[in-house]
Design a protein around this motif. Structure first.
Motif, PDB file in Angstrom:
ATOM      1  N   LYS A   1     -30.176 -28.976  21.558  1.00 37.89           N
ATOM      2  CA  LYS A   1     -29.128 -30.873  21.284  1.00 37.89           C
ATOM      3  C   LYS A   1     -28.402 -30.073  19.823  1.00 37.89           C
ATOM      4  O   LYS A   1     -27.479 -30.810  19.864  1.00 37.89           O
ATOM      5  N   HIS A   2     -28.961 -29.943  19.042  1.00 36.49           N
ATOM      6  CA  HIS A   2     -28.552 -29.931  17.812  1.00 36.49           C
ATOM      7  C   HIS A   2     -27.433 -29.318  17.493  1.00 36.49           C
ATOM      8  O   HIS A   2     -26.389 -29.625  17.274  1.00 36.49           O
ATOM      9  N   LEU A   3     -27.232 -28.092  18.200  1.00 34.38           N
ATOM     10  CA  LEU A   3     -25.686 -27.094  18.425  1.00 34.38           C
ATOM     11  C   LEU A   3     -24.609 -28.340  19.055  1.00 34.38           C
ATOM     12  O   LEU A   3     -23.458 -28.436  18.764  1.00 34.38           O
ATOM     13  N   LEU A   4     -25.276 -28.967  19.837  1.00 42.00           N
ATOM     14  CA  LEU A   4     -24.388 -29.427  21.407  1.00 42.00           C
ATOM     15  C   LEU A   4     -23.930 -30.814  20.651  1.00 42.00           C
ATOM     16  O   LEU A   4     -22.776 -30.656  20.141  1.00 42.00           O
ATOM     17  N   ARG A   5     -24.766 -31.428  19.778  1.00 46.92           N
ATOM     18  CA  ARG A   5     -24.567 -32.179  19.363  1.00 46.92           C
ATOM     19  C   ARG A   5     -23.307 -32.124  18.082  1.00 46.92           C
ATOM     20  O   ARG A   5     -22.112 -32.990  17.709  1.00 46.92           O
ATOM     21  N   PHE A   6     -23.347 -31.291  17.213  1.00 48.43           N
ATOM     22  CA  PHE A   6     -22.781 -30.955  15.948  1.00 48.43           C
ATOM     23  C   PHE A   6     -21.673 -30.365  16.629  1.00 48.43           C
ATOM     24  O   PHE A   6     -20.045 -30.708  15.409  1.00 48.43           O
ATOM     25  N   GLY A   7     -21.061 -29.754  17.537  1.00 49.09           N
ATOM     26  CA  GLY A   7     -20.221 -29.647  17.541  1.00 49.09           C
ATOM     27  C   GLY A   7     -19.066 -30.289  18.550  1.00 49.09           C
ATOM     28  O   GLY A   7     -18.275 -30.432  18.332  1.00 49.09           O
ATOM     29  N   ILE A   8     -19.842 -31.949  19.532  1.00 56.04           N
ATOM     30  CA  ILE A   8     -19.032 -33.190  19.558  1.00 56.04           C
ATOM     31  C   ILE A   8     -18.684 -33.735  18.526  1.00 56.04           C
ATOM     32  O   ILE A   8     -17.365 -34.120  18.189  1.00 56.04           O
ATOM     33  N   TYR A   9     -19.618 -33.635  17.424  1.00 59.50           N
ATOM     34  CA  TYR A   9     -18.900 -34.194  16.216  1.00 59.50           C
ATOM     35  C   TYR A   9     -18.418 -33.959  15.632  1.00 59.50           C
ATOM     36  O   TYR A   9     -17.658 -34.086  14.444  1.00 59.50           O
ATOM     37  N   PHE A  10     -18.888 -32.487  15.531  1.00 62.79           N
ATOM     38  CA  PHE A  10     -17.381 -31.590  14.101  1.00 62.79           C
ATOM     39  C   PHE A  10     -15.878 -31.720  15.455  1.00 62.79           C
ATOM     40  O   PHE A  10     -14.667 -32.210  13.965  1.00 62.79           O
ATOM     41  N   ILE A  11     -15.516 -32.192  15.867  1.00 61.50           N
ATOM     42  CA  ILE A  11     -14.158 -32.844  16.891  1.00 61.50           C
ATOM     43  C   ILE A  11     -13.892 -34.169  16.388  1.00 61.50           C
ATOM     44  O   ILE A  11     -12.841 -34.495  16.164  1.00 61.50           O
ATOM     45  N   LEU A  12     -14.701 -34.589  16.696  1.00 60.43           N
ATOM     46  CA  LEU A  12     -14.379 -36.305  16.007  1.00 60.43           C
ATOM     47  C   LEU A  12     -14.338 -36.578  14.787  1.00 60.43           C
ATOM     48  O   LEU A  12     -13.306 -37.165  14.140  1.00 60.43           O
ATOM     49  N   MET A  13     -15.001 -35.496  13.821  1.00 62.08           N
ATOM     50  CA  MET A  13     -14.529 -35.335  12.243  1.00 62.08           C
ATOM     51  C   MET A  13     -13.174 -35.021  11.912  1.00 62.08           C
ATOM     52  O   MET A  13     -12.859 -35.682  11.605  1.00 62.08           O
ATOM     53  N   ILE A  14     -12.835 -33.849  12.684  1.00 58.17           N
ATOM     54  CA  ILE A  14     -11.684 -33.618  12.726  1.00 58.17           C
ATOM     55  C   ILE A  14     -10.428 -34.827  13.364  1.00 58.17           C
ATOM     56  O   ILE A  14      -8.805 -35.162  12.650  1.00 58.17           O
ATOM     57  N   ALA A  15     -11.041 -35.741  14.743  1.00 54.32           N
ATOM     58  CA  ALA A  15     -10.287 -36.258  14.816  1.00 54.32           C
ATOM     59  C   ALA A  15      -9.736 -37.652  14.270  1.00 54.32           C
ATOM     60  O   ALA A  15      -9.059 -37.990  13.482  1.00 54.32           O
ATOM     61  N   LEU A  16     -10.806 -37.586  13.265  1.00 53.30           N
ATOM     62  CA  LEU A  16     -10.660 -39.320  12.274  1.00 53.30           C
ATOM     63  C   LEU A  16     -10.212 -38.770  10.615  1.00 53.30           C
ATOM     64  O   LEU A  16      -9.743 -38.926  10.443  1.00 53.30           O
ATOM     65  N   ALA A  17     -10.114 -36.899  10.946  1.00 54.90           N
ATOM     66  CA  ALA A  17      -9.500 -36.651   9.347  1.00 54.90           C
ATOM     67  C   ALA A  17      -7.815 -36.842   9.605  1.00 54.90           C
ATOM     68  O   ALA A  17      -7.262 -37.216   8.614  1.00 54.90           O
ATOM     69  N   LEU A  18      -7.500 -37.168  10.726  1.00 59.40           N
ATOM     70  CA  LEU A  18      -6.284 -36.892  11.282  1.00 59.40           C
ATOM     71  C   LEU A  18      -5.623 -38.598  11.519  1.00 59.40           C
ATOM     72  O   LEU A  18      -4.399 -38.918  11.334  1.00 59.40           O
ATOM     73  N   VAL A  19      -6.379 -39.787  11.275  1.00 57.27           N
ATOM     74  CA  VAL A  19      -6.673 -41.252  10.995  1.00 57.27           C
ATOM     75  C   VAL A  19      -5.663 -41.868  10.079  1.00 57.27           C
ATOM     76  O   VAL A  19      -6.194 -40.539   8.572  1.00 57.27           O
ATOM     77  N   ASP A  20      -4.587 -42.208   9.686  1.00 53.13           N
ATOM     78  CA  ASP A  20      -4.185 -42.613   8.223  1.00 53.13           C
ATOM     79  C   ASP A  20      -5.029 -43.585   7.911  1.00 53.13           C
ATOM     80  O   ASP A  20      -5.619 -44.434   7.896  1.00 53.13           O
ATOM     81  N   LEU A  21      -5.058 -43.211   6.170  1.00 48.16           N
ATOM     82  CA  LEU A  21      -6.213 -43.774   5.408  1.00 48.16           C
ATOM     83  C   LEU A  21      -5.478 -45.692   5.838  1.00 48.16           C
ATOM     84  O   LEU A  21      -6.676 -46.527   5.316  1.00 48.16           O
ATOM     85  N   ARG A  22      -4.140 -45.797   5.782  1.00 41.21           N
ATOM     86  CA  ARG A  22      -4.121 -47.191   5.678  1.00 41.21           C
ATOM     87  C   ARG A  22      -4.928 -48.596   7.375  1.00 41.21           C
ATOM     88  O   ARG A  22      -4.881 -49.034   7.042  1.00 41.21           O
ATOM     89  N   VAL A  23      -5.002 -46.906   7.877  1.00 38.46           N
ATOM     90  CA  VAL A  23      -5.461 -47.554   9.193  1.00 38.46           C
ATOM     91  C   VAL A  23      -7.225 -47.532   8.981  1.00 38.46           C
ATOM     92  O   VAL A  23      -8.062 -48.703   9.047  1.00 38.46           O
ATOM     93  N   TRP A  24      -8.057 -47.103   8.102  1.00 44.50           N
ATOM     94  CA  TRP A  24      -9.329 -47.062   8.207  1.00 44.50           C
ATOM     95  C   TRP A  24      -9.226 -48.495   6.677  1.00 44.50           C
ATOM     96  O   TRP A  24     -10.425 -49.014   6.775  1.00 44.50           O
ATOM     97  N   PHE A  25      -8.030 -48.494   5.812  1.00 50.43           N
ATOM     98  CA  PHE A  25      -8.039 -49.677   4.892  1.00 50.43           C
ATOM     99  C   PHE A  25      -8.216 -51.115   5.341  1.00 50.43           C
ATOM    100  O   PHE A  25      -8.694 -52.037   5.898  1.00 50.43           O
ATOM    101  N   SER A  26      -7.366 -51.300   6.608  1.00 52.21           N
ATOM    102  CA  SER A  26      -7.276 -52.456   8.134  1.00 52.21           C
ATOM    103  C   SER A  26      -8.613 -52.112   8.443  1.00 52.21           C
ATOM    104  O   SER A  26      -8.690 -53.971   8.547  1.00 52.21           O
ATOM    105  N   LEU A  27      -9.388 -51.972   9.248  1.00 57.85           N
ATOM    106  CA  LEU A  27     -10.920 -52.069   9.462  1.00 57.85           C
ATOM    107  C   LEU A  27     -12.214 -51.983   9.267  1.00 57.85           C
ATOM    108  O   LEU A  27     -12.649 -52.360   9.144  1.00 57.85           O
ATOM    109  N   ALA A  28     -11.147 -51.407   7.475  1.00 56.91           N
ATOM    110  CA  ALA A  28     -12.740 -52.272   6.793  1.00 56.91           C
ATOM    111  C   ALA A  28     -13.885 -53.161   6.991  1.00 56.91           C
ATOM    112  O   ALA A  28     -14.931 -53.194   6.661  1.00 56.91           O
ATOM    113  N   TYR A  29     -12.401 -54.585   6.853  1.00 56.99           N
ATOM    114  CA  TYR A  29     -13.538 -55.688   7.038  1.00 56.99           C
ATOM    115  C   TYR A  29     -13.951 -55.952   8.001  1.00 56.99           C
ATOM    116  O   TYR A  29     -15.580 -56.477   8.099  1.00 56.99           O
ATOM    117  N   PRO A  30     -13.380 -54.956   9.739  1.00 57.77           N
ATOM    118  CA  PRO A  30     -13.755 -55.090  10.823  1.00 57.77           C
ATOM    119  C   PRO A  30     -14.859 -54.201  11.102  1.00 57.77           C
ATOM    120  O   PRO A  30     -16.217 -55.040  12.203  1.00 57.77           O
TER     121      PRO A  30
END
Length: 385
Positions: A56-85
């Protein structure tokens, strides 16, 4: 076309392929090595079986690794606009926990939505950092140093910390408060105010321990100071952890040969005290090797924070890195008997999906800061225009 060293020109940074190549893959490898070490330890303490933890540890890491890569591609201005929400939703969920949350082992920390059960306090570890980074992004250096406007970030930190401490969950409250304070310091907080605050905290500790904490929390602190006083009760965790640490010696007893963990003397061997298992089986060399990986990850993340062209990027990456570093510091000190047992796991090494998810989302933000380091983040509403 790219600049030497593989860095893209600012005009090319929005191309998806260029974004993908801008990810720090060395940092990704370091995180994978830490998670891999965790899987090896979980396999060992399960008696040489992938179940119930390592798979389960390795499976979770694999799924979350893909999520990390997806979040890395999100524009920093989107992170900025979502900070308060994100902060606002997290705070509302913490209030919901206080009103209708699920209780377990004397603590009310969870919300249940159908079959899903989660801890909203994990959201605030990211939410507080994002909200503070956005607030300081538009604040002048003088106001960040010392002014009445510092009451706002103090409230942003204080509200979730009080709600989490009330659950009670002192460990998570610390992991929200301390990174928040780190962001304030990095934003330029006055040294005089830092010194006054530190003195105030030290002065408030004794009455806080004896008149505010729950009995079991107070006992943990008193036991930490003298674990031999109650070796079969509150001092059991620390004493067994120290035995495991000391018995490993320089090179350890060998993989799968740790008596404290294999014979179940060591409590919470797969979560809070997995580092003690590592010490017993791989010794001082194994511990230093894993701590070196943590150090490399922290150094690389801080370097990413330093090269961001936006104040928001620098503060958010540094705040997330501070949270990760505090996980390592608090768990390591706890396992070695240098801090009370507060239920903080060793990130990526310990078994547990919630903490791993929070850490990987955090590193997704750090990677986004690197990928979009040239992005100019405007103050105000954080428009993408």
């Amino acid at each position: 076309m790219t600049l030497s060293g593989g860095l893209s020109r600012p005009g090319e940074r929005d191309r998806p392929i260029i974004k993908f190549t801008e990810i720090d893959w060395t940092l990704c490898l370091v995180l994978a090595l830490i998670a891999g070490a965790g899987a090896l330890m979980l396999f060992s303490i399960a008696g040489g079986s992938w179940e119930p933890w390592a798979d389960k540890h390795l499976l979770r890491f694999g799924i979350y690794f893909i999520l990390m890569i997806a979040l890395a591609l999100v524009d920093l201005r989107v992170w900025f606009s979502l900070a308060y929400p994100i902060y606002g939703v997290g705070l509302l969920l913490l209030v919901a926990v206080a009103l209708v949350g699920d209780s377990s082992l004397g603590a009310q920390r969870w919300l249940a939505v159908g079959p899903v059960r989660f801890q909203p306090s994990e959201i605030m570890k990211i939410g507080v950092v994002l909200a503070l980074a956005r607030y300081y992004h538009g604040l002048s250096a003088d106001s960040a140093r010392l002014s009445w406007k510092l009451l706002i970030p103090a409230a942003l930190i204080g509200a979730p910390v009080l709600l989490v401490a009330h659950q009670p969950d002192l460990g998570t409250a610390m992991l929200i408060a301390l990174p928040g304070l780190a962001v304030m310091v990095l934003a330029g907080l006055s040294l005089r105010l830092i010194v006054v605050g530190a003195v105030g905290v030290l002065a408030a500790l004794p009455p806080f321990i004896f008149f505010v904490l729950h009995d079991y929390q107070r006992n943990r602190i008193l036991t930490f100071m003298d674990p031999e006083k109650d070796p079969s009760g509150n001092g059991y965790h620390i004493m067994q952890s120290k035995i495991a640490l000391g018995s490993g010696g320089l090179l350890g007893k060998g993989w799968g040969l740790g008596s404290q963990s294999q014979l179940n003397f060591l409590p919470e061997k797969q979560t809070d005290f997995i580092f003690a298992t590592l010490a017993e089986e791989f010794g001082f060399v194994g511990c230093v090797s894993v701590l070196f990986l943590y150090g490399v990850a922290i150094f690389m993340a801080l370097r990413i924070a330093s090269i961001s062209h936006s104040h928001f990027g620098r503060l958010s990456a540094a705040g997330v890195t501070a949270t990760f570093a505090l996980y390592v510091l608090i768990n390591g000190a706890m396992v070695m008997g240098m801090a009370p047992v507060v239920g903080v796991p060793m990130p990526m090494l310990s078994y547990g999906g919630t903490v791993m998810l929070t850490v990987m989302i955090g590193f997704g933000l750090v990677q986004a800061v690197r990928v979009h380091r040239y992005t100019e983040v405007t103050s105000g509403k954080g428009s993408l225009m």
